[in-house]
Design a protein around this motif. Structure first.
Motif, PDB file in Angstrom:
ATOM      1  N   HIS A  84      -2.887 106.335 -43.381  1.00  0.00           N
ATOM      2  CA  HIS A  84      -3.362 107.722 -43.372  1.00  0.00           C
ATOM      3  C   HIS A  84      -4.600 107.872 -42.497  1.00  0.00           C
ATOM      4  O   HIS A  84      -4.734 108.859 -41.770  1.00  0.00           O
ATOM      5  N   LYS A  85      -5.489 106.889 -42.568  1.00  0.00           N
ATOM      6  CA  LYS A  85      -6.669 106.942 -41.705  1.00  0.00           C
ATOM      7  C   LYS A  85      -6.295 106.713 -40.249  1.00  0.00           C
ATOM      8  O   LYS A  85      -6.860 107.334 -39.341  1.00  0.00           O
ATOM      9  N   LEU A  86      -5.345 105.804 -40.002  1.00  0.00           N
ATOM     10  CA  LEU A  86      -4.941 105.534 -38.631  1.00  0.00           C
ATOM     11  C   LEU A  86      -4.350 106.779 -37.982  1.00  0.00           C
ATOM     12  O   LEU A  86      -4.700 107.145 -36.851  1.00  0.00           O
ATOM     13  N   ILE A  87      -3.445 107.422 -38.701  1.00  0.00           N
ATOM     14  CA  ILE A  87      -2.780 108.596 -38.138  1.00  0.00           C
ATOM     15  C   ILE A  87      -3.673 109.826 -38.235  1.00  0.00           C
ATOM     16  O   ILE A  87      -3.794 110.603 -37.281  1.00  0.00           O
ATOM     17  N   GLY A  91      -5.921 109.743 -35.037  1.00  0.00           N
ATOM     18  CA  GLY A  91      -5.178 110.685 -34.211  1.00  0.00           C
ATOM     19  C   GLY A  91      -5.935 111.975 -33.973  1.00  0.00           C
ATOM     20  O   GLY A  91      -5.932 112.526 -32.863  1.00  0.00           O
ATOM     21  N   LEU A  92      -6.608 112.476 -35.012  1.00  0.00           N
ATOM     22  CA  LEU A  92      -7.380 113.712 -34.875  1.00  0.00           C
ATOM     23  C   LEU A  92      -8.557 113.522 -33.937  1.00  0.00           C
ATOM     24  O   LEU A  92      -8.855 114.395 -33.109  1.00  0.00           O
ATOM     25  N   GLN A  93      -9.232 112.365 -34.033  1.00  0.00           N
ATOM     26  CA  GLN A  93     -10.387 112.118 -33.152  1.00  0.00           C
ATOM     27  C   GLN A  93      -9.956 112.067 -31.695  1.00  0.00           C
ATOM     28  O   GLN A  93     -10.584 112.700 -30.823  1.00  0.00           O
ATOM     29  N   ILE A  94      -8.892 111.356 -31.396  1.00  0.00           N
ATOM     30  CA  ILE A  94      -8.430 111.252 -30.007  1.00  0.00           C
ATOM     31  C   ILE A  94      -7.993 112.620 -29.489  1.00  0.00           C
ATOM     32  O   ILE A  94      -8.359 113.031 -28.378  1.00  0.00           O
ATOM     33  N   SER A  95      -7.228 113.359 -30.289  1.00  0.00           N
ATOM     34  CA  SER A  95      -6.712 114.658 -29.857  1.00  0.00           C
ATOM     35  C   SER A  95      -7.828 115.665 -29.613  1.00  0.00           C
ATOM     36  O   SER A  95      -7.864 116.337 -28.569  1.00  0.00           O
ATOM     37  N   LEU A  96      -8.757 115.784 -30.579  1.00  0.00           N
ATOM     38  CA  LEU A  96      -9.839 116.766 -30.438  1.00  0.00           C
ATOM     39  C   LEU A  96     -10.762 116.419 -29.276  1.00  0.00           C
ATOM     40  O   LEU A  96     -11.142 117.291 -28.482  1.00  0.00           O
ATOM     41  N   LEU A 152     -10.989 102.958 -34.319  1.00  0.00           N
ATOM     42  CA  LEU A 152     -10.953 102.018 -33.194  1.00  0.00           C
ATOM     43  C   LEU A 152      -9.570 101.398 -33.039  1.00  0.00           C
ATOM     44  O   LEU A 152      -9.072 101.227 -31.920  1.00  0.00           O
ATOM     45  N   LEU A 153      -8.956 101.059 -34.160  1.00  0.00           N
ATOM     46  CA  LEU A 153      -7.620 100.480 -34.105  1.00  0.00           C
ATOM     47  C   LEU A 153      -6.615 101.485 -33.551  1.00  0.00           C
ATOM     48  O   LEU A 153      -5.753 101.149 -32.724  1.00  0.00           O
ATOM     49  N   THR A 154      -6.731 102.746 -33.979  1.00  0.00           N
ATOM     50  CA  THR A 154      -5.858 103.793 -33.454  1.00  0.00           C
ATOM     51  C   THR A 154      -6.049 103.961 -31.954  1.00  0.00           C
ATOM     52  O   THR A 154      -5.093 104.136 -31.196  1.00  0.00           O
ATOM     53  N   GLN A 155      -7.318 103.910 -31.507  1.00  0.00           N
ATOM     54  CA  GLN A 155      -7.598 104.046 -30.077  1.00  0.00           C
ATOM     55  C   GLN A 155      -6.962 102.914 -29.281  1.00  0.00           C
ATOM     56  O   GLN A 155      -6.410 103.142 -28.193  1.00  0.00           O
ATOM     57  N   ASP A 156      -7.048 101.688 -29.794  1.00  0.00           N
ATOM     58  CA  ASP A 156      -6.448 100.557 -29.084  1.00  0.00           C
ATOM     59  C   ASP A 156      -4.936 100.734 -28.940  1.00  0.00           C
ATOM     60  O   ASP A 156      -4.344 100.387 -27.909  1.00  0.00           O
ATOM     61  N   ILE A 157      -4.314 101.277 -29.991  1.00  0.00           N
ATOM     62  CA  ILE A 157      -2.875 101.533 -29.913  1.00  0.00           C
ATOM     63  C   ILE A 157      -2.580 102.657 -28.926  1.00  0.00           C
ATOM     64  O   ILE A 157      -1.599 102.618 -28.175  1.00  0.00           O
ATOM     65  N   ALA A 158      -3.466 103.674 -28.900  1.00  0.00           N
ATOM     66  CA  ALA A 158      -3.254 104.830 -28.026  1.00  0.00           C
ATOM     67  C   ALA A 158      -3.381 104.491 -26.555  1.00  0.00           C
ATOM     68  O   ALA A 158      -2.927 105.268 -25.694  1.00  0.00           O
ATOM     69  N   VAL A 159      -4.000 103.351 -26.225  1.00  0.00           N
ATOM     70  CA  VAL A 159      -4.124 102.961 -24.818  1.00  0.00           C
ATOM     71  C   VAL A 159      -2.740 102.814 -24.179  1.00  0.00           C
ATOM     72  O   VAL A 159      -2.556 103.103 -22.982  1.00  0.00           O
TER      73      VAL A 159
END
Length: 630
Positions: A84-87, A91-96, A152-159
Motif C-alpha cells: 500500500h505504501k509502495l503503490i 506512486g503519488l509522490q512520483i506522479s505529483l 525510494l523503493l518505488t522510485q527505483d522500480i519506476a526508473v
C-alpha cells in the motif's frame, strides 16, 4: 600504474581526513564525503572532471550493493505488507512531483516533451544519501523512515518505465518504429556499443519476453541454485571464496540487468529479497558490507568532484535558486502526502526533508536524455548541477530535521495517539523488548500484575495477541507515568533501548517517588555510572549475566566441577558489583575514562585483587579436596 596509485592515495586521504571531521561536527558522513570531493576536485584540481566521471561508473556499484543488502534484510512477506505504501505513497509522490515540474517547465516555455522528462528526472530522490543517513541516525525504524524507504523503493522500480519512455520524448531525434515493432533511434549504436545488450534489434514483444526472462532467472537462481553453490564453496573452507562468490553474484546480476535495459540496483534488490530467508544470508552480508561502504563513499566523493563550478559561477543565482525551489517544492508535496497517509508530525518532517533532493538515478536519466536528444546540452549541464547541489544540501536538511525533532520533543508534539491507561499496579514495566518480556512473564507467572508501557505499537499488538495486556505510549512522558500510577507504585522496571531515555526516566521517577524501587537495564559500564548517579537501585548490564554463564561453561569444560565453576562465577559477580560501586565514585562524565588517572589506577588495583582472590579461592578448594581424599 603511477597515475592509479596517485589517484587512489588522494581519494583515501580525502576520506580519512574529511569524514571524521564532518562526523565530529555533527554534519554526518555523507556531507563529509561530498566536501572531500569538492576539495580534491573543483577547489584544488587534484582530480580532473573526466576522472570523476570514470570513478562514478565504479562507485555506482555502492548503490547496487546497498540495495542488495537491504533486500537481504527484507522478508518477502514484509515487502508484500508494504504494497500500500509502495503503490500509494510512492506512486503519488512520483506522479505529483512529475506533474508539478512538468507544468512549471511548460509555463517557462519549454516544450512539453522536455518538461515531462525533467519532471520524471526530478521526481526521483537519492537512495544512497537518504538510506545511508537514516541508518547512521538510527531513523530507519521510525514511521517517517519506513515511509521514506517505501517511496525510494518505488522510485527505483519506476526508473524502468522512465528509461523506456524517455526515447519517445526526443524532439526531432529520428525516433521511429521499425517494421518489426522495435524502436529505432540514431543513438542506438552509441548506446549499445558501451555494453552488452540482449535486446538490441528485438521487436517489442521480444524485449518483453527477454526482460521477464531475466527477472525470472534471478528469482529461480536465488531459490534453487544458491544453496548448492554455497555448499560447494563451503567445502573449500576458505573465507575469501565467500567474498568472491558474493561479489560475483552482485556483479553478474548487475550485468544481466544492464543487458536487458533494467536497473542493476533493482535486480540486486530482488535477488536480496529472494535470499532473505537463506541460511547463507549473514555470510553474504558480512562479505559485501565493507565493499558497500567504501564504494558508497567513493560515489559521494565523485558527486562532489563532478560539480562543474565554471558553469555554477556563470549562473549562480539561477542554479542555486532552482535547487532551492526544487527542494522546497518536493518537500511541500511530500509533507502533504505524509498528512494524507496519517504520519505523525515528526514522521511528516522526516519524510519531507529526507526526500526533498534529486537523486543519483536522476543523473543516469539525465545522461540518457542527452544521448537521446531529449535535453539540450545547455539544459542537461544545469540539470546535473541542480541534482549535485541538492545532494550537497540534503545533509543540511537532516540537520534541520534534528532541530525540529528536538523542538517537538520539548513541546510534547508529534506523538501518535496513545492508549488511555485504565489500570494501575504496584509494578510498572517501561519497555517490553527482549529484556522486558522475560521480566514481565516471570513476574506475572509468579502471581503479580503489571502495567506495561512501550512506544512500539506493533510490539504491544503482538503482546495482546498472546494474552498480555500493555499500553501504547512513550514511557518517558510524565502524563503516561502518572496515569500508570508512578506516584504509588512499588517497583519500576526500565528496559528501554535508548540509554539517554532510560537515564531521564530514572531521574524523573526518583524525583517524584523517592520510595520507588527502580530496576533498570544498562547498555555498558558508562551507562551504569550514569544510572547510579540518577538514583537507580538495581542495574542490570546487557549481556553481563549471560556472559558469566558462558564463562562458567568454559571453566566446566576445562576441568572445573559444576560446584567449583558456580562458586567462581558467584565470586566474580560479587567482586564486579562491589568494584562498580567503588569506581562509580571516581567516574567523571566530563573526563574520558582513559584520561581519568584515579579511575584507571583504581580499576587496575581492583583487577589484581580479583585475580588474587579467585586464585586463592580455587587453591583453597583444591586443598580441601585433597584433604578429603586422604
Amino acid at each position: 600504474m603511477d597515475g592509479f596509485l596517485a589517484q587512489a592515495t588522494i581519494y583515501l586521504a580525502a576520506i580519512v581526513i574529511a569524514v571524521p571531521i564532518a562526523r565530529r561536527l555533527g554534519l554526518g558522513s555523507v556531507l563529509g564525503y561530498l566536501i572531500a570531493g569538492i576539495v580534491i576536485g573543483p577547489v584544488f584540481g587534484l582530480v580532473a572532471h573526466s576522472q570523476s566521471e570514470d570513478l562514478m561508473h565504479v562507485a555506482e556499484f555502492g548503490v547496487v550493493m546497498m540495495l542488495f543488502l537491504i533486500g537481504l534484510e527484507l522478508d518477502p512477506r514484509a515487502l508484500w505488507d508494504m504494497r500500500h505504501k509502495l503503490i500509494g505513497m510512492g506512486g503519488l509522490q512520483i506522479s505529483l512531483t512529475a506533474a508539478v515540474i512538468t507544468w512549471a517547465g511548460t509555463w517557462v516555455g519549454l516544450p512539453w516533451q522536455t518538461a515531462l522528462a525533467l519532471g520524471m528526472i526530478m521526481s526521483l530522490s537519492s537512495t544512497a544519501v537518504v538510506l545511508q543517513t537514516l541508518s547512521e541516525k538510527d531513523l530507519m525504524r521510525t514511521g517517517g523512515g519506513r515511509a521514506a524507504f517505501s517511496v525510494l523503493l518505488t522510485q527505483d522500480i519506476a526508473v524502468i518505465p522512465m528509461l523506456a519512455a524517455l526515447p519517445l520524448l526526443a524532439i526531432g531525434s529520428g525516433v521511429s518504429l521499425g517494421p518489426d515493432g522495435s524502436i529505432i533511434r540514431a543513438s542506438d549504436a552509441v548506446a549499445h556499443a558501451e555494453h552488452l545488450s540482449l535486446i538490441e534489434g528485438l521487436p517489442a514483444w521480444g524485449v518483453t519476453i527477454v526482460t521477464l526472462g531475466a527477472v525470472a532467472t534471478i528469482v529461480l537462481a536465488g531459490i534453487f541454485l544458491t544453496r548448492p553453490v554455497f555448499r560447494f564453496v563451503h567445502a573449500a573452507n576458505m573465507r575469501e571464496i565467500y567474498t568472491a562468490i558474493a561479489l560475483l553474484m552482485v556483479l553478474g546480476i548487475a550485468l544481466l540487468m544492464n543487458s536487458v535495459g533494467l536497473s542493476p540496483a533493482l535486480g540486486t534488490f530482488l535477488a536480496g529479497v529472494v535470499l532473505a530467508n537463506s541460511e547463507f544470508r549473514h555470510e553474504l552480508e558480512s562479505s559485501i558490507e565493507p565493499f558497500k561502504g567504501l564504494l558508497l563513499g567513493l560515489f559521494f566523493i565523485a558527486v562532489g568532484a563532478g560539480i562543474n563550478f565554471t558553469i555554477l559561477f556563470r549562473d549562480p543565482v539561477l542554479i542555486v535558486g532552482l535547487t532551492i525551489v526544487l527542494m522546497i517544492t518536493k518537500g511541500l508535496i511530500l509533507y502533504v502526502i505524509g498528512r494524507l497517509f496519517s504520519l505523525r508530525k515528526r514522521g511528516q518532517w522526516l519524510f519531507a526533508l529526507s526526500l526533498a533532493q534529486a537523486g543519483e538515478f536522476g543523473m543516469v536519466l539525465t545522461t540518457f536524455s542527452l544521448q537521446q536528444g531529449v535535453l539540450s546540452i545547455w539544459l542537461g549541464q544545469r540539470v546535473m548541477l541542480v541534482i549535485a547541489l541538492s545532494l550537497v544540501f540534503t545533509p543540511l536538511f537532516f540537520i534541520l530535521h534534528d532541530y525540529l525533532r528536538r523542538k517537538l520533543t520539548e513541546r510534547g508534539e508529534g506523538a501518535e495517539a496513545t492508549d488511555e491507561i485504565d489500570d494501575q499496579q504496584a509494578i510498572i514495566i517501561a519497555g517490553i523488548g527482549r529484556f522486558g518480556q522475560v521480566v514481565n512473564r516471570l513476574v506475572q507467572a509468579s502471581g503479580f500484575n503489571t502495567v506495561v508501557l512501550d512506544n512500539d505499537l506493533k510490539t504491544i499488538q503482538v503482546m495482546r495477541k498472546f494474552g498480555y495486556k500493555g499500553f501504547f505510549g512513550d514511557p518517558t512522558r510524565p502524563e503516561l507515568l502518572h496515569a500508570a500510577g508512578i506516584d504509588d507504585a512499588r517497583v519500576l522496571v526500565i528496559g528501554l533501548d535508548d540509554p539517554a531515555a532510560a537515564t531521564r526516566l530514572v531521574t524523573y521517577a526518583r524525583q517524584h517517588n523517592p520510595d520507588l524501587f527502580i530496576i533498570v537495564r544498562a547498555r555498558d559500564r558508562i551507562h551504569v555510572y550514569e544510572l547510579f548517579k540518577a538514583g537507580a537501585d538495581k542495574i542490570v548490564r546487557e549481556m553481563f549475566d549471560s556472559s558469566l554463564r558462558a564463562g562458567r561453561y568454559v571453566l566446566e569444560e576445562m576441568g572445573f566441577s559444576e560446584y567449583d565453576a558456580a562458586m567462581t562465577e558467584q565470586a566474580y559477580y560479587q567482586h564486579d558489583r562491589e568494584a562498580l560501586r567503588d569506581l562509580a565514585e571516581l567516574w567523571d562524565p566530563k573526563v574520558p575514562l582513559t584520561e581519568n588517572r584515579a579511575y584507571v589506577e583504581r580499576s587496575r588495583t581492583l583487577d589484581k585483587a580479583l585475580e588474587a582472590g579467585l586464585m586463592a579461592q580455587i587453591e583453597t578448594r583444591r586443598r580441601q579436596k585433597d584433604e578429603a581424599a586422604e
